[in-house]
Motif scaffolding. Structure first.
Motif, PDB file in Angstrom:
ATOM      1  N   THR A   1       0.801  -0.891   0.145  1.00 31.95           N
ATOM      2  CA  THR A   1      -0.219   0.262  -0.077  1.00 31.95           C
ATOM      3  C   THR A   1       0.935   1.219   0.181  1.00 31.95           C
ATOM      4  O   THR A   1       1.863   1.050   1.191  1.00 31.95           O
ATOM      5  CB  THR A   1      -0.942   0.304   1.366  1.00 31.95           C
ATOM      6  N   TRP A   2       0.602   1.934  -1.140  1.00 29.74           N
ATOM      7  CA  TRP A   2       1.653   3.240  -0.977  1.00 29.74           C
ATOM      8  C   TRP A   2       0.495   4.257  -1.087  1.00 29.74           C
ATOM      9  O   TRP A   2      -0.201   4.487  -1.440  1.00 29.74           O
ATOM     10  CB  TRP A   2       2.492   3.403  -2.202  1.00 29.74           C
ATOM     11  N   ILE A   3       0.971   5.459   0.088  1.00 28.39           N
ATOM     12  CA  ILE A   3       0.159   6.959   0.536  1.00 28.39           C
ATOM     13  C   ILE A   3       1.009   7.563   0.438  1.00 28.39           C
ATOM     14  O   ILE A   3       2.346   7.730   1.256  1.00 28.39           O
ATOM     15  CB  ILE A   3       0.006   6.280   1.882  1.00 28.39           C
ATOM     16  N   SER A   4       0.787   8.187  -0.613  1.00 33.13           N
ATOM     17  CA  SER A   4       1.044   9.579  -0.138  1.00 33.13           C
ATOM     18  C   SER A   4       0.169  10.903   0.365  1.00 33.13           C
ATOM     19  O   SER A   4      -0.613  11.391  -0.681  1.00 33.13           O
ATOM     20  CB  SER A   4       1.315   9.996  -1.749  1.00 33.13           C
ATOM     21  N   GLY A   5       0.391  11.106   1.319  1.00 32.66           N
ATOM     22  CA  GLY A   5      -0.704  11.969   2.110  1.00 32.66           C
ATOM     23  C   GLY A   5      -1.898  11.487   2.755  1.00 32.66           C
ATOM     24  O   GLY A   5      -2.094   9.963   1.924  1.00 32.66           O
ATOM     25  N   PRO A   6      -3.396  11.847   3.539  1.00 38.29           N
ATOM     26  CA  PRO A   6      -4.248  11.635   3.648  1.00 38.29           C
ATOM     27  C   PRO A   6      -4.956  11.079   2.187  1.00 38.29           C
ATOM     28  O   PRO A   6      -4.900  11.836   1.383  1.00 38.29           O
ATOM     29  CB  PRO A   6      -5.205  12.821   4.134  1.00 38.29           C
ATOM     30  N   SER A   7      -5.930  10.077   1.967  1.00 34.01           N
ATOM     31  CA  SER A   7      -6.822   9.771   1.129  1.00 34.01           C
ATOM     32  C   SER A   7      -7.394  11.217   0.345  1.00 34.01           C
ATOM     33  O   SER A   7      -8.577  11.533   1.390  1.00 34.01           O
ATOM     34  CB  SER A   7      -8.349   8.497   0.975  1.00 34.01           C
ATOM     35  N   ALA A   8      -7.740  10.961  -1.019  1.00 33.62           N
ATOM     36  CA  ALA A   8      -9.286  12.927  -1.122  1.00 33.62           C
ATOM     37  C   ALA A   8      -8.526  12.090  -2.828  1.00 33.62           C
ATOM     38  O   ALA A   8      -7.848  11.280  -3.612  1.00 33.62           O
ATOM     39  CB  ALA A   8      -8.105  13.476  -1.618  1.00 33.62           C
ATOM     40  N   THR A   9      -9.868  12.695  -3.497  1.00 35.72           N
ATOM     41  CA  THR A   9     -10.563  13.029  -4.664  1.00 35.72           C
ATOM     42  C   THR A   9     -11.152  13.795  -5.310  1.00 35.72           C
ATOM     43  O   THR A   9     -10.932  14.564  -4.284  1.00 35.72           O
ATOM     44  CB  THR A   9     -11.003  11.501  -5.149  1.00 35.72           C
ATOM     45  N   SER A  10     -10.886  14.492  -6.257  1.00 35.79           N
ATOM     46  CA  SER A  10     -11.363  15.853  -6.771  1.00 35.79           C
ATOM     47  C   SER A  10     -12.364  15.591  -8.084  1.00 35.79           C
ATOM     48  O   SER A  10     -12.072  14.435  -9.181  1.00 35.79           O
ATOM     49  CB  SER A  10     -11.026  16.696  -7.191  1.00 35.79           C
ATOM     50  N   ASP A  11     -13.499  16.249  -7.740  1.00 35.61           N
ATOM     51  CA  ASP A  11     -14.463  16.330  -9.372  1.00 35.61           C
ATOM     52  C   ASP A  11     -14.476  16.959 -10.577  1.00 35.61           C
ATOM     53  O   ASP A  11     -13.099  17.493 -10.018  1.00 35.61           O
ATOM     54  CB  ASP A  11     -15.709  16.146  -8.506  1.00 35.61           C
ATOM     55  N   ILE A  12     -15.512  16.313 -11.689  1.00 29.06           N
ATOM     56  CA  ILE A  12     -14.511  17.332 -12.689  1.00 29.06           C
ATOM     57  C   ILE A  12     -15.006  18.779 -12.096  1.00 29.06           C
ATOM     58  O   ILE A  12     -13.652  19.384 -12.964  1.00 29.06           O
ATOM     59  CB  ILE A  12     -15.802  17.133 -13.630  1.00 29.06           C
ATOM     60  N   GLU A  13     -15.446  19.636 -11.606  1.00 27.08           N
ATOM     61  CA  GLU A  13     -15.620  20.212 -11.118  1.00 27.08           C
ATOM     62  C   GLU A  13     -14.090  20.556  -9.864  1.00 27.08           C
ATOM     63  O   GLU A  13     -14.279  22.140  -9.228  1.00 27.08           O
ATOM     64  CB  GLU A  13     -16.962  21.280  -9.893  1.00 27.08           C
ATOM     65  N   LEU A  14     -13.175  19.774  -9.782  1.00 27.98           N
ATOM     66  CA  LEU A  14     -12.569  20.203  -8.396  1.00 27.98           C
ATOM     67  C   LEU A  14     -12.465  20.232  -7.421  1.00 27.98           C
ATOM     68  O   LEU A  14     -11.715  20.850  -6.416  1.00 27.98           O
ATOM     69  CB  LEU A  14     -11.335  21.295  -9.311  1.00 27.98           C
ATOM     70  N   ASP A  15     -13.330  20.106  -6.980  1.00 28.69           N
ATOM     71  CA  ASP A  15     -14.327  20.015  -5.727  1.00 28.69           C
ATOM     72  C   ASP A  15     -13.362  18.836  -4.906  1.00 28.69           C
ATOM     73  O   ASP A  15     -13.210  17.480  -5.055  1.00 28.69           O
ATOM     74  CB  ASP A  15     -15.560  20.037  -5.576  1.00 28.69           C
ATOM     75  N   ARG A  16     -12.160  19.104  -3.519  1.00 31.12           N
ATOM     76  CA  ARG A  16     -11.476  18.295  -3.362  1.00 31.12           C
ATOM     77  C   ARG A  16     -12.488  17.117  -1.930  1.00 31.12           C
ATOM     78  O   ARG A  16     -12.785  18.138  -1.294  1.00 31.12           O
ATOM     79  CB  ARG A  16     -10.374  18.545  -2.509  1.00 31.12           C
ATOM     80  N   VAL A  17     -12.366  15.920  -2.318  1.00 32.13           N
ATOM     81  CA  VAL A  17     -12.983  15.292  -1.206  1.00 32.13           C
ATOM     82  C   VAL A  17     -12.204  14.147  -0.039  1.00 32.13           C
ATOM     83  O   VAL A  17     -11.585  13.697  -1.382  1.00 32.13           O
ATOM     84  CB  VAL A  17     -14.059  14.339  -1.768  1.00 32.13           C
ATOM     85  N   GLU A  18     -12.432  14.123   0.513  1.00 33.02           N
ATOM     86  CA  GLU A  18     -11.410  13.789   1.948  1.00 33.02           C
ATOM     87  C   GLU A  18     -11.758  12.361   2.023  1.00 33.02           C
ATOM     88  O   GLU A  18     -12.882  12.462   2.989  1.00 33.02           O
ATOM     89  CB  GLU A  18     -10.049  14.506   2.430  1.00 33.02           C
ATOM     90  N   GLY A  19     -11.770  11.242   2.565  1.00 29.42           N
ATOM     91  CA  GLY A  19     -11.680   9.877   3.202  1.00 29.42           C
ATOM     92  C   GLY A  19     -12.632   8.703   2.302  1.00 29.42           C
ATOM     93  O   GLY A  19     -13.517   8.039   2.761  1.00 29.42           O
ATOM     94  N   VAL A  20     -12.175   8.931   1.446  1.00 24.31           N
ATOM     95  CA  VAL A  20     -13.116   8.690   0.045  1.00 24.31           C
ATOM     96  C   VAL A  20     -12.263   7.360   0.169  1.00 24.31           C
ATOM     97  O   VAL A  20     -13.467   5.953  -0.349  1.00 24.31           O
ATOM     98  CB  VAL A  20     -12.480   8.882  -1.437  1.00 24.31           C
TER      99      VAL A  20
END
Length: 214
Positions: A182-201
């Motif tokens: 498992t390679w971890i680079s920071g907390p779990s996060a993703t962004s949708d097409i509008e670049l709204d960042r959501v953490e803990g996904v």
């Protein structure tokens, strides 16, 4: 002609002079490129890149580690923590047993039960300075992969400088490809097409990295 035809045509031309009986294992691959850019302070670079990824970085020595872990759990309001079977016993010695329940990394623990746990504390296999990456390989002090993906708060301990390498090229020979990496680079996060960042996904929303100088 499609793009696929162009690519396959180039591959065929590149392989035109290769004997049919030759296998990839028979031809050594020259790897004379730099393994790293040799940063002056790999541990400092690791801390800087972890902070860039919104991980919380702490520094201590071996003697101060138990008190620091206890404080981080208290500040997070954790009433329960998952503990890998091989976690050094002294790491949680300052955590009050009457207020923080320890949950063993056992196969009998269901996903729902694991989701209800507040935190997890683990070690790591290696940390990469140039990319700010923590690598877990399921070792005794790290436990099963699921315990570091389901709880919302992960405290990972990195022994410095011995567990810190400069680059991915230096990390790979230290890792086994048959282990669950498992390679971890920071907390779990993703962004949708509008670049709204959501953490803990797909992992912990809060990652705390403790750099412990032995």
């Amino acid at each position: 002609m499609s793009a696929r035809d162009v690519v396959l045509g180039r591959v065929r031309r590149a392989l035109a002079d290769v004997p049919r009986e030759e296998t990839p294992e028979q031809v050594p691959v020259v790897r004379d490129y730099l393994a790293s850019h040799s940063p002056a302070d790999p541990v400092g670079m690791l801390a800087e890149h972890l902070a860039d990824y919104r991980a919380l970085v702490h520094r201590t020595d071996a003697a101060g580690l138990p008190e620091l872990i206890a404080r981080l759990l208290a500040e997070h309001g954790s009433g329960s923590v998952v503990v890998p079977a091989g976690l050094p016993e002294g790491w949680l010695s300052a955590v009050p047993a009457d207020t923080v329940r320890t949950v063993p990394d056992a196969s009998s623990v269901t996903a729902a039960e694991l989701d209800a746990v507040d935190s997890v504390v683990t070690g790591c296999a290696v940390a990469i300075a140039e990319t700010g990456t923590i690598v877990l390989d399921g070792g005794p002090d790290q436990g099963r992969r699921r315990i570091t993906l389901v709880p919302d708060h992960h405290i990972v301990v990195v022994r410095v400088p011995e567990q810190v390498v400069e680059s991915v090229g230096q990390a790979l020979p230290l890792l086994s490809p048959i282990r669950p990496l498992t390679w971890i680079s920071g907390p779990s996060a993703t962004s949708d097409i509008e670049l709204d960042r959501v953490e803990g996904v797909h992992g912990p929303r809060t990652l705390e990295v403790v750099l412990v100088r032995e």
